[in-house]
Design an enzyme around this catalytic site. Sequence first.
Site, PDB file in Angstrom:
ATOM      1  N   GLY A  79      -4.255  -0.995  -8.827  1.00 52.25           N
ATOM      2  CA  GLY A  79      -5.523  -0.557  -7.992  1.00 52.25           C
ATOM      3  C   GLY A  79      -5.417  -1.143  -6.633  1.00 52.25           C
ATOM      4  O   GLY A  79      -6.291  -1.357  -5.853  1.00 52.25           O
ATOM      5  N   LEU A 118      -1.411   0.603  -2.885  1.00 48.76           N
ATOM      6  CA  LEU A 118      -0.090   0.602  -2.155  1.00 48.76           C
ATOM      7  C   LEU A 118       0.593   1.682  -3.032  1.00 48.76           C
ATOM      8  O   LEU A 118       2.080   1.492  -3.002  1.00 48.76           O
ATOM      9  CB  LEU A 118       0.627  -0.715  -2.410  1.00 48.76           C
ATOM     10  CG  LEU A 118      -0.181  -1.956  -1.339  1.00 48.76           C
ATOM     11  CD1 LEU A 118       0.598  -2.904  -1.206  1.00 48.76           C
ATOM     12  CD2 LEU A 118      -0.128  -1.290   0.355  1.00 48.76           C
ATOM     13  N   ASP A 141       3.188   9.164  -2.920  1.00 47.34           N
ATOM     14  CA  ASP A 141       3.535   8.011  -3.342  1.00 47.34           C
ATOM     15  C   ASP A 141       5.032   7.916  -4.089  1.00 47.34           C
ATOM     16  O   ASP A 141       5.879   7.227  -3.846  1.00 47.34           O
ATOM     17  CB  ASP A 141       2.588   7.246  -4.670  1.00 47.34           C
ATOM     18  CG  ASP A 141       1.143   6.758  -3.698  1.00 47.34           C
ATOM     19  OD1 ASP A 141       1.280   7.004  -2.617  1.00 47.34           O
ATOM     20  OD2 ASP A 141       0.458   6.596  -4.486  1.00 47.34           O
TER      21      ASP A 141
END
Length: 340
Positions: free
Chosen positions: A109, A112, A159
């Site tokens: 959370g 990143l 990501d």
Amino acid sequence: MIHRSKAPLRIGLAGGGTDVSPYCDEFGGAILNATISLNAYATIEEIEEHKIILEAFDRDEKEIFEWATMLPLNGHLDLLKGVYNRIQKDYPFEKKGIKLSTYVDAPAGSGLGTSSTLVVAIVGAFAEMLQLPLGEYDIAHYAYDIERKDLQLAGGRQDQYAATFGGVNFMEFYSDDKVIVNPLRIRQRYLDELENNLLLYYTSTSRESAKIIEEQSQNVVKRNQSSIEAMHQLKEQAQLMKEALLKGQLEQIGHILDIGFEQKRRMASGINNQLIDDIYYAAKSAGATGGKISGAGGGGFMIFYCPGNTKYKVIQALEQFGGKPHNYQFTKHGLKTWTV
């Protein structure tokens, strides 16, 4: 034998949120991000017992199962189980015991990309163990498929690709899961100056990104014009950021980030809150020229562009909020795997 992997976390510099469906499917998305010296790690040890042992050291969670090709998803260590289940489905391996252990350098959370980066690392460890012929695009898409489709976790696409490829990349997102990763050849002195001036600050709060992302997606489905226009502006922000970095126009970075901060709050209601606003404007008052929330928003890490030597005054100004600055360096590598 022991099979290891590590994959870097990332800072999103511009365009965040435009990699989320259905926006990117309909309009196309663009994001500029850079990997940093914080990592997700995975280790697979082959053991004699016919058991499956899962352990996340950073979360202090552990589960032990009798050997099986499918592990139950119950909210505990589901990222580890999800990868194991998918690997057994697509690349079944002989009945042998394994211990899969993980660690991430930043809390869940945090904004990143921790969850997706961890999935990439686990996929990498299995690919190393089984010697799977998977390229960078294959691994990134495979990790995306596991997280978004198998585990039904809401989120974007950047990501998985940042963690797999590494470095500074301008990424384009289209329908049918099409992703194009464009590595940027930025002069080292520009990167050094960006790293020097960019403050990574942890707010000491975390958030559940899925709820924010679900609202963002629904705003596109419901044709919320304010939200959609904000995403258009963020996509344009990624183009501006790319040009500024390639040309060394670093004095524009703060302004470009500031534009994004104002636009991003229009995408979904949970992105901003009073604490984030207070931190942001305190940083600007102390000398930062702009900044952003990392990831989906609502908490976690923030970044600020602090030209000259203003970074140290900004750090002092933010002490009152209970968060802390975090040291980092930009990295050029993506996923790494090896066997010992």
